[in-house]
Motif scaffolding. Sequence first.
Motif, mmCIF file in Angstrom:
data_model
loop_
_atom_site.group_PDB
_atom_site.id
_atom_site.type_symbol
_atom_site.label_atom_id
_atom_site.label_comp_id
_atom_site.label_asym_id
_atom_site.label_seq_id
_atom_site.Cartn_x
_atom_site.Cartn_y
_atom_site.Cartn_z
ATOM 1 N N GLU A 104 22.858 -17.749 32.947
ATOM 2 C CA GLU A 104 22.795 -17.885 34.394
ATOM 3 C C GLU A 104 21.327 -17.764 34.803
ATOM 4 N N ALA A 105 20.868 -18.725 35.605
ATOM 5 C CA ALA A 105 19.470 -18.711 36.033
ATOM 6 C C ALA A 105 19.386 -19.005 37.517
ATOM 7 N N GLY A 106 18.365 -18.478 38.149
ATOM 8 C CA GLY A 106 18.074 -18.834 39.520
ATOM 9 C C GLY A 106 17.241 -20.102 39.529
ATOM 10 N N ILE A 107 17.140 -20.738 40.691
ATOM 11 C CA ILE A 107 16.346 -21.963 40.814
ATOM 12 C C ILE A 107 15.316 -21.743 41.917
ATOM 13 N N GLU A 108 14.083 -22.160 41.662
ATOM 14 C CA GLU A 108 13.032 -22.074 42.663
ATOM 15 C C GLU A 108 13.184 -23.269 43.609
ATOM 16 N N LEU A 109 13.621 -23.007 44.851
ATOM 17 C CA LEU A 109 13.928 -24.068 45.812
ATOM 18 C C LEU A 109 13.205 -23.849 47.128
ATOM 19 N N PHE A 110 13.136 -24.915 47.925
ATOM 20 C CA PHE A 110 12.638 -24.836 49.291
ATOM 21 C C PHE A 110 13.831 -24.770 50.238
ATOM 22 N N ARG A 113 12.094 -28.739 38.926
ATOM 23 C CA ARG A 113 12.312 -27.427 39.526
ATOM 24 C C ARG A 113 12.271 -26.344 38.452
ATOM 25 N N LYS A 114 11.630 -25.235 38.789
ATOM 26 C CA LYS A 114 11.493 -24.126 37.854
ATOM 27 C C LYS A 114 12.763 -23.284 37.877
ATOM 28 N N LEU A 115 13.215 -22.870 36.694
ATOM 29 C CA LEU A 115 14.362 -21.986 36.580
ATOM 30 C C LEU A 115 13.879 -20.569 36.339
ATOM 31 N N LEU A 116 14.584 -19.610 36.908
ATOM 32 C CA LEU A 116 14.183 -18.212 36.833
ATOM 33 C C LEU A 116 15.055 -17.469 35.833
ATOM 34 N N LEU A 117 14.474 -17.197 34.666
ATOM 35 C CA LEU A 117 15.146 -16.467 33.593
ATOM 36 C C LEU A 117 14.277 -15.289 33.165
ATOM 37 N N HIS A 118 14.887 -14.300 32.523
ATOM 38 C CA HIS A 118 14.124 -13.189 31.982
ATOM 39 C C HIS A 118 13.297 -13.668 30.786
ATOM 40 N N LYS A 119 12.162 -13.027 30.571
ATOM 41 C CA LYS A 119 11.252 -13.408 29.488
ATOM 42 C C LYS A 119 11.938 -13.335 28.127
ATOM 43 N N SER A 120 12.776 -12.326 27.933
ATOM 44 C CA SER A 120 13.468 -12.180 26.641
ATOM 45 C C SER A 120 14.430 -13.347 26.411
ATOM 46 N N LYS A 124 22.554 -20.427 42.074
ATOM 47 C CA LYS A 124 22.397 -20.178 40.644
ATOM 48 C C LYS A 124 22.793 -21.433 39.882
ATOM 49 N N ILE A 125 22.274 -21.534 38.653
ATOM 50 C CA ILE A 125 22.618 -22.657 37.789
ATOM 51 C C ILE A 125 23.101 -22.089 36.456
ATOM 52 N N GLU A 126 24.162 -22.679 35.928
ATOM 53 C CA GLU A 126 24.665 -22.281 34.618
ATOM 54 C C GLU A 126 24.057 -23.234 33.603
ATOM 55 N N LEU A 127 23.252 -22.682 32.719
ATOM 56 C CA LEU A 127 22.516 -23.460 31.725
ATOM 57 C C LEU A 127 23.156 -23.241 30.358
ATOM 58 N N ALA A 128 23.391 -24.325 29.621
ATOM 59 C CA ALA A 128 24.057 -24.217 28.319
ATOM 60 C C ALA A 128 23.102 -24.567 27.195
ATOM 61 N N LEU A 129 23.207 -23.820 26.121
ATOM 62 C CA LEU A 129 22.515 -24.132 24.883
ATOM 63 C C LEU A 129 23.504 -24.976 24.087
#
Length: 151
Positions: free
Chosen positions: A26-32, A82-89, A118-123
Amino acid sequence: MKNNGIKVIAQNKKARHEYFIEDTYEAGIELFGTEVKSIRAGKINLKESHADIKNGEVFVYNMHISPYEMGNIYNKDPLRVRKLLLHKSEIRKLIGLRQQQGYTLVPLSVYLKNSKVKIELALAKGKKLHDKRHDIASKDAERRMAQATRR
């Protein structure tokens, strides 16, 4: 669909057909502001979108957010990166998996969680043609069995 403060806005149904989903994030999205209003109105398309890692940051490409009708000069390019907001780890883990095993990052859905987008990102790993045929055949068999039990 609404549960636990989550309201799904858009889904990438093709992703589950095209890829084997290994893990989700789960990631946040940098939006306007005008982009958020368009997303709340459901004017978003994930069909051809994908994510990539550059300089230790995750970005999503080809995610189409239609311009907000009342936004005039404040509207941004619908296909901008658009940049996604995830933890560094999490980002470090994704970098390692992508380099070793050739995974792809695919957006599965965009949703509102407690009024945040939020966006659900899959590997994921790409499916071959025979894998897709096998999935279609198994779904068809399940459908026929369900019809037979109803009769």
